[in-house]
Design a protein around this motif. Structure first.
Motif, PDB file in Angstrom:
ATOM      1  N   LEU A 240       0.802  -1.211   0.000  1.00 52.69           N
ATOM      2  CA  LEU A 240       0.000   0.000   0.000  1.00 52.69           C
ATOM      3  C   LEU A 240       0.839   1.268   0.000  1.00 52.69           C
ATOM      4  CD1 LEU A 240      -2.768  -1.083   2.538  1.00 52.69           C
ATOM      5  CD2 LEU A 240      -2.943  -0.980   0.054  1.00 52.69           C
ATOM      6  N   ASN A 241       2.142   1.124   0.319  1.00 54.98           N
ATOM      7  CA  ASN A 241       3.066   2.265   0.289  1.00 54.98           C
ATOM      8  C   ASN A 241       2.559   3.417   1.155  1.00 54.98           C
ATOM      9  OD1 ASN A 241       5.396   3.654  -0.465  1.00 54.98           O
ATOM     10  ND2 ASN A 241       4.428   4.544  -2.285  1.00 54.98           N
ATOM     11  N   LEU A 242       2.326   3.121   2.420  1.00 54.28           N
ATOM     12  CA  LEU A 242       1.722   4.082   3.335  1.00 54.28           C
ATOM     13  C   LEU A 242       2.760   4.945   4.027  1.00 54.28           C
ATOM     14  CD1 LEU A 242      -0.857   1.735   5.086  1.00 54.28           C
ATOM     15  CD2 LEU A 242      -1.210   3.161   3.083  1.00 54.28           C
ATOM     16  N   SER A 243       2.338   6.149   4.392  1.00 56.36           N
ATOM     17  CA  SER A 243       3.168   6.987   5.246  1.00 56.36           C
ATOM     18  C   SER A 243       3.056   6.472   6.677  1.00 56.36           C
ATOM     19  CB  SER A 243       2.689   8.439   5.180  1.00 56.36           C
ATOM     20  OG  SER A 243       1.378   8.545   5.735  1.00 56.36           O
ATOM     21  N   ASP A 244       3.876   7.022   7.576  1.00 53.50           N
ATOM     22  CA  ASP A 244       3.818   6.602   8.981  1.00 53.50           C
ATOM     23  C   ASP A 244       2.444   6.908   9.575  1.00 53.50           C
ATOM     24  OD1 ASP A 244       6.410   5.738   8.831  1.00 53.50           O
ATOM     25  OD2 ASP A 244       7.280   7.555   9.717  1.00 53.50           O
ATOM     26  N   GLU A 245       1.885   8.067   9.209  1.00 54.41           N
ATOM     27  CA  GLU A 245       0.563   8.444   9.729  1.00 54.41           C
ATOM     28  C   GLU A 245      -0.506   7.472   9.225  1.00 54.41           C
ATOM     29  OE1 GLU A 245      -2.670  12.146   9.542  1.00 54.41           O
ATOM     30  OE2 GLU A 245      -0.813  12.216   8.377  1.00 54.41           O
ATOM     31  N   GLU A 246      -0.447   7.153   7.946  1.00 52.97           N
ATOM     32  CA  GLU A 246      -1.430   6.249   7.373  1.00 52.97           C
ATOM     33  C   GLU A 246      -1.288   4.845   7.945  1.00 52.97           C
ATOM     34  OE1 GLU A 246      -2.051   8.210   2.928  1.00 52.97           O
ATOM     35  OE2 GLU A 246      -0.371   6.853   3.325  1.00 52.97           O
TER      36      GLU A 246
END
Length: 564
Positions: A240-246
């Motif tokens: 999903l290539n998420l940021s830390d927040e996501e």
């Protein structure tokens, strides 16, 4: 506070309640124009009966100030500290110029109760979502009424009116039809007329097999939240290539923790985790291209583990689910479809993304001849040419035109099937227990079989939809496969192609189609019937919208099911 209470006689109190109720009503009507509902109330706390308001819309008032956003007679004072579900507004009655403080809330938490006890607003307006916990509500109300007897409590809740919609050319054809029975008649007449289309195609998605088979988003969530599957979760977050927040938001979602509306929009951006095939494609690509052997091995183990867990959710040939209610829905569906089609009509094309055998069971119970692309023989091998054959009466061979002898169907299983097995470099059909089940996508050792049968199946989907006077009816499919979507939508340029989608207009993918494709070739049908039923549900389509459906009894059970 005391002065205001003295001024507020019974008449002015009722007037303010009516004014506030009207604001709720007007705002709700505007917001829910697609699904009209009725705001019930106002009901004073002392008067309402919990037993009469069990069926309320739990999601109607998640952000209460929006109901007052177009009204100039109030100011949004402040949010209560640490309580997201409540707000205080200063309301000025346009009739009496009376200024009152109103607390709007969907929750009665300890901080909120303390705030009410301390500040004592003139009104506390509760919403229907509170009645989800009846005992808790009774206890809280008892405390509040004892401690703040001079506060006026009011309950407002949402009651759903059955309503259908039929969007065509960007407009709702049922917009001016208020009577629900008449809406139903119009939709049913349109649907049953389209069934008679010469080149009829039906796309069945996973929603048709609910609840016997959970939706992929639920399956994925159950898999990922299991502590034993941390390796799958790690690979999914990478996919999903998420940021830390996501990543934090997704962790909350997996753990069933409450997430805000803003956080939910982030969750929605990733298809509710339903794209298992996309995730498996990612793993497959990683196995093929990873620079380090250790990375390939990890990806391969996750792929095999995920595939195994996913297959466990799909009933095998002898499963009792093929004798149950969902199977009856499929059987009655095809019984109704074929009762309206002639033997000389072109073969019905059934496309499905499902791996289960509900379509096969239903067709066989209705004695409909069909092929899923496999030759008959000691070894049932896949052969795309099987879709081109029909059964004819040999006695007519000297006639100019041969006549088909039976109603037939092609069953295209676009993503594979629970009974497709890789054996000796071939894809074969077998109901025997085997671990080498073919589902899409899958890792095959032989490059020549990697494109079979999927490429021919998708090619046939494109060919069938391009035939003159073709109709495609979509049921239970949420447009989660870009490849299928492109093949469908590219045909909208053909004037003699009709696309009929049974779907929820509030779902992102369906809404995008409604807004982007406004030609007369696109029909979107749905609506809300009650709190548990929507008009695009397979069971509702079968039992309420298909001709003669209500007269069909459960013949499936009476005949002993599939194994008789």
């Amino acid at each position: 506070m005391a002065d205001i209470q003295k001024k507020m006689n019974i008449g002015s109190k009722a007037k303010i309640l009516d004014e506030v109720y009207q604001i709720f009503y007007d705002a709700n009507k505007k917001r829910n124009s697609e699904h009209p509902s009725k705001i019930a109330g106002p009901i004073e706390i002392e008067q309402f009966d919990l037993q009469t308001i069990k069926k309320v819309n739990q999601q109607s008032f998640l952000y209460l100030p929006e109901f007052f956003s177009d009204n100039a007679n109030y100011n949004d004072s402040y949010l209560i500290s640490s309580v997201e579900e409540a707000t205080i507004i200063d309301y000025v009655s346009p009739e009496s110029d009376m200024n009152v403080k109103i607390l709007l809330t969907i929750s009665l938490t300890k901080p909120l109760i303390d705030h009410v006890l301390k500040n004592k607003p003139d009104f506390v307006i509760l919403t229907g979502s509170l009645v989800s916990n009846e005992e808790k509500l009774k206890t809280v109300l008892s405390i509040l009424k004892q401690e703040v007897s001079d506060v006026n409590f009011m309950l407002v809740y949402d009651t759903l009116q059955p309503n259908l919609y039929h969007y065509n050319g960007g407009n709702n054809l049922l917009n001016d039809v208020e009577d629900f029975d008449q809406q139903k008649i119009q939709v049913s007449q349109f649907f049953n007329t389209q069934i008679k289309c010469p080149n009829l195609n039906i796309l069945i998605g996973s929603g048709a097999s609910v609840p016997d088979i959970p939706l992929m988003n639920k399956t994925m969530k159950e898999i990922v939240k299991n502590p034993k599957n941390k390796d799958i979760k790690k690979q999914l977050l990478s996919y999903l290539n998420l940021s830390d927040e996501e990543t934090g938001i997704f962790s909350k979602y997996f753990e069933n923790k409450k997430i805000s509306d803003k956080e939910w929009k982030i969750v929605e951006n990733y298809d509710y985790f339903s794209n298992i095939e996309g995730f498996m494609s990612y793993l497959q690509q990683k196995i093929a291209t990873a620079e380090f052997k250790s990375h390939r091995i990890k990806a391969f183990k996750v792929f095999e583990k995920l595939k195994s867990l996913f297959i466990e959710t799909i009933p095998k040939f002898n499963d009792d689910k093929y004798l149950g209610k969902v199977s009856v829905n499929y059987q009655n569906f095809y019984q109704s479809i074929f009762s309206q089609r002639q033997e000389e009509s072109p073969k019905l094309n059934i496309f499905t993304t499902n791996y289960d055998l509900f379509n096969e069971v239903a067709l066989e119970k209705n004695e409909i001849k069909y092929t899923s692309g496999f030759k008959q023989g000691l070894v049932s091998k896949f052969d795309i040419n099987q879709f081109n054959f029909r059964q004819v009466d040999e006695r007519n061979r000297y006639k100019d035109r041969w006549q088909p002898t039976t109603k037939e169907a092609n069953l295209y299983k676009l993503h594979g099937s629970i009974n497709w097995i890789e054996k000796d470099k071939n894809i074969v059909q077998s109901n025997a227990d085997d671990t080498n089940i073919i589902i899409y996508p899958t890792i095959l050792k032989h490059i020549e079989t990697a494109q079979i049968p999927y490429s021919p199946l998708f090619r046939d989907l494109s060919i069938q939809l391009q035939k003159p006077n073709s109709t495609l009816i979509i049921i239970g499919y949420g447009f989660g496969d870009d490849h299928i979507n492109n093949l469908i939508l590219q045909n909208l340029s053909h004037q003699d192609f009709n696309l009929i989608i049974f779907g929820n207009i509030e779902e992102r993918n369906i809404l995008e189609i409604k807004n982007q494709y406004t030609s007369l070739s696109v029909h979107i049908i749905g609506g809300k019937i009650d709190w548990k039923t929507e008009a695009h549900f397979f069971e509702y389509i079968v039992n309420e919208l298909l001709r003669n459906s209500n007269q069909q009894q459960d013949r499936f059970f009476m005949t002993g099911g599939f194994n008789d």
